[in-house]
Design an enzyme around this catalytic site. Structure first.
Site, mmCIF file in Angstrom:
data_model
loop_
_atom_site.group_PDB
_atom_site.id
_atom_site.type_symbol
_atom_site.label_atom_id
_atom_site.label_comp_id
_atom_site.label_asym_id
_atom_site.label_seq_id
_atom_site.Cartn_x
_atom_site.Cartn_y
_atom_site.Cartn_z
ATOM 1 N N SER A 109 -1.169 -65.605 1.836
ATOM 2 C CA SER A 109 -1.863 -65.363 0.578
ATOM 3 C C SER A 109 -1.049 -65.910 -0.583
ATOM 4 O O SER A 109 0.186 -65.874 -0.559
ATOM 5 C CB SER A 109 -2.080 -63.859 0.370
ATOM 6 O OG SER A 109 -2.533 -63.589 -0.944
ATOM 7 N N TYR A 134 2.501 -55.931 0.278
ATOM 8 C CA TYR A 134 1.622 -56.975 0.798
ATOM 9 C C TYR A 134 2.160 -58.356 0.425
ATOM 10 O O TYR A 134 2.221 -59.267 1.263
ATOM 11 C CB TYR A 134 0.216 -56.782 0.235
ATOM 12 C CG TYR A 134 -0.800 -57.805 0.708
ATOM 13 C CD1 TYR A 134 -1.397 -57.694 1.964
ATOM 14 C CD2 TYR A 134 -1.168 -58.870 -0.112
ATOM 15 C CE1 TYR A 134 -2.340 -58.619 2.386
ATOM 16 C CE2 TYR A 134 -2.102 -59.805 0.304
ATOM 17 C CZ TYR A 134 -2.689 -59.665 1.552
ATOM 18 O OH TYR A 134 -3.612 -60.606 1.975
ATOM 19 N N LYS A 138 3.463 -61.312 2.983
ATOM 20 C CA LYS A 138 2.904 -62.662 3.006
ATOM 21 C C LYS A 138 3.995 -63.717 2.791
ATOM 22 O O LYS A 138 3.904 -64.828 3.314
ATOM 23 C CB LYS A 138 1.799 -62.790 1.951
ATOM 24 C CG LYS A 138 0.574 -61.932 2.269
ATOM 25 C CD LYS A 138 -0.039 -62.338 3.604
ATOM 26 C CE LYS A 138 -1.129 -61.436 4.088
ATOM 27 N NZ LYS A 138 -1.750 -61.882 5.343
ATOM 28 N N THR A 169 -14.496 -59.987 0.169
ATOM 29 C CA THR A 169 -14.567 -59.400 1.508
ATOM 30 C C THR A 169 -14.477 -57.879 1.404
ATOM 31 O O THR A 169 -14.010 -57.342 0.395
ATOM 32 C CB THR A 169 -13.411 -59.895 2.396
ATOM 33 O OG1 THR A 169 -12.169 -59.402 1.851
ATOM 34 C CG2 THR A 169 -13.379 -61.423 2.448
#
Length: 250
Positions: A109, A134, A138, A169
Site C-alpha cells: 500500500s 498497517y 506494508k 472495498t
C-alpha cells in the site's frame, strides 16, 4: 483461491466460474493469521506436486484495536507480515517448479510511504495505533520483496510489490469509515485496484524488475524524497531472522 471464510469463498468461487466459464478454479480454506493453518495448507497443497506459477499475497487487515491471535501475535502483523512471509517461504519449492517464469506479487500500500522499517514488529512500544501499524506492515512487505529478490535470484522466481491505489472495498469502509465517506465516489473500483496485480502476473518477466514496487502498471519509488525511510531497509536481515524463528521455518 485461499480464503478464510468458507461461505464467502464458495460465493466468490461460484461467481468466478459462472462469469468466466472456467471450472478450473479451486478453493482452499486457511486463516492467514495462523501459522499452524498456513503450514497445514502448504503441506496439503504440496502433495499435489504441481508448479505454482504465480502467488498473489492479497490477504490483509487493518484492525484499529490491539487484538492478539490464538497463537499470541498482534493481528495486523500476523496477517500482513508473518502470514505473508510464511506462505511465501512455504511455496518456494513449488514456485521453483515453475521457474523461470515463477513470480510472487505482494499487495502492499502507498500507506507505507510515511513508515520506516522498524524491528518493533508488533507495536509493543508506545500507544497502539492501528493505522500506523498497517503502514509499518506494508513497509515490511516492500522490504521483504527486495530481500526475497536477492535470496532467490538464482531460483528463477521474480518478486514484486505493488500499490493498488485507494479502492472502495468493504475492508476500507470498515477500517477507515471517515476516509471512505470523505472520498465516496472518488475511490477506485475493486477491478481498478486489481489491474496492476493482473498486469504483473501476465507481463513477460524480462519487462519487469524483481524486487521493485509498482503502481498503475509502472515501477514506482519506494521512498518519498523527504521521508528519510530508505536507510531503514538495512534492518531487513534481522527482521527476516525474527520472522523465520516465529514461523519455525528452517
Amino acid at each position: 483461491m485461499v480464503c478464510r471464510s468458507k461461505e464467502k469463498g464458495e460465493t466468490a468461487l461460484s461467481a468466478i466460474r459462472s462469469k468466466t466459464g472456467n471450472e478450473n478454479v479451486h478453493l482452499e480454506l486457511c486463516d492467514l493469521s495462523s501459522i499452524t493453518e498456513i503450514k497445514s495448507f502448504a503441506n496439503r497443497f504440496s502433495l499435489k506436486n504441481k508448479p505454482v506459477h504465480v502467488l498473489v499475497n492479497n490477504a490483509g487487515v487493518l484492525e484499529n484495536n490491539r487484538l492478539i491471535t490464538s497463537e499470541g501475535f498482534e493481528l495486523n502483523f500476523a496477517v500482513n507480515v508473518l502470514g505473508t512471509y510464511t506462505i511465501t517461504e512455504s511455496m518456494v519449492p513449488l514456485l521453483e517448479k515453475a521457474a523461470p517464469d515463477a513470480r510472487v506479487i505482494t499487495v502492499s500500500s502507498g500507506g507505507m510511504y510515511t513508515a520506516h522499517l522498524t524491528d518493533d514488529l508488533e507495536f509493543n512500544s508506545g500507544s497502539f495505533d492501528g493505522m500506523e501499524q498497517y503502514a509499518r506492515n506494508k513497509r515490511v512487505q516492500v522490504a521483504l520483496t527486495e530481500k526475497w529478490s536477492e535470496m532467490y535470484k538464482e531460483k528463477g522466481i521474480g518478486f514484486y510489490s505493488m500499490h493498488p491505489g485507494w479502492a472502495e472495498t468493504p475492508g476500507v469502509a470498515k477500517s477507515m469509515p471517515s476516509f471512505n465517506e470523505r472520498f465516496a465516489g472518488n475511490l477506485r473500483t475493486s477491478e481498478e485496484g486489481a489491474d496492476t496485480v493482473l498486469w504483473l502476473a501476465l507481463q513477460p518477466k524480462e519487462k519487469l524488475v524483481s524486487g521493485s514496487f509498482y503502481f498503475d502498471r509502472a515501477e514506482a519509488p519506494k521512498h518519498l524524497k523527504f521521508a528519510a525511510t530508505a536507510a531503514s531497509h538495512a534492518r531487513i536481515d534481522p527482521i527476516v531472522d525474527v520472522l523465520r524463528s516465529m514461523a519455525n521455518l528452517r
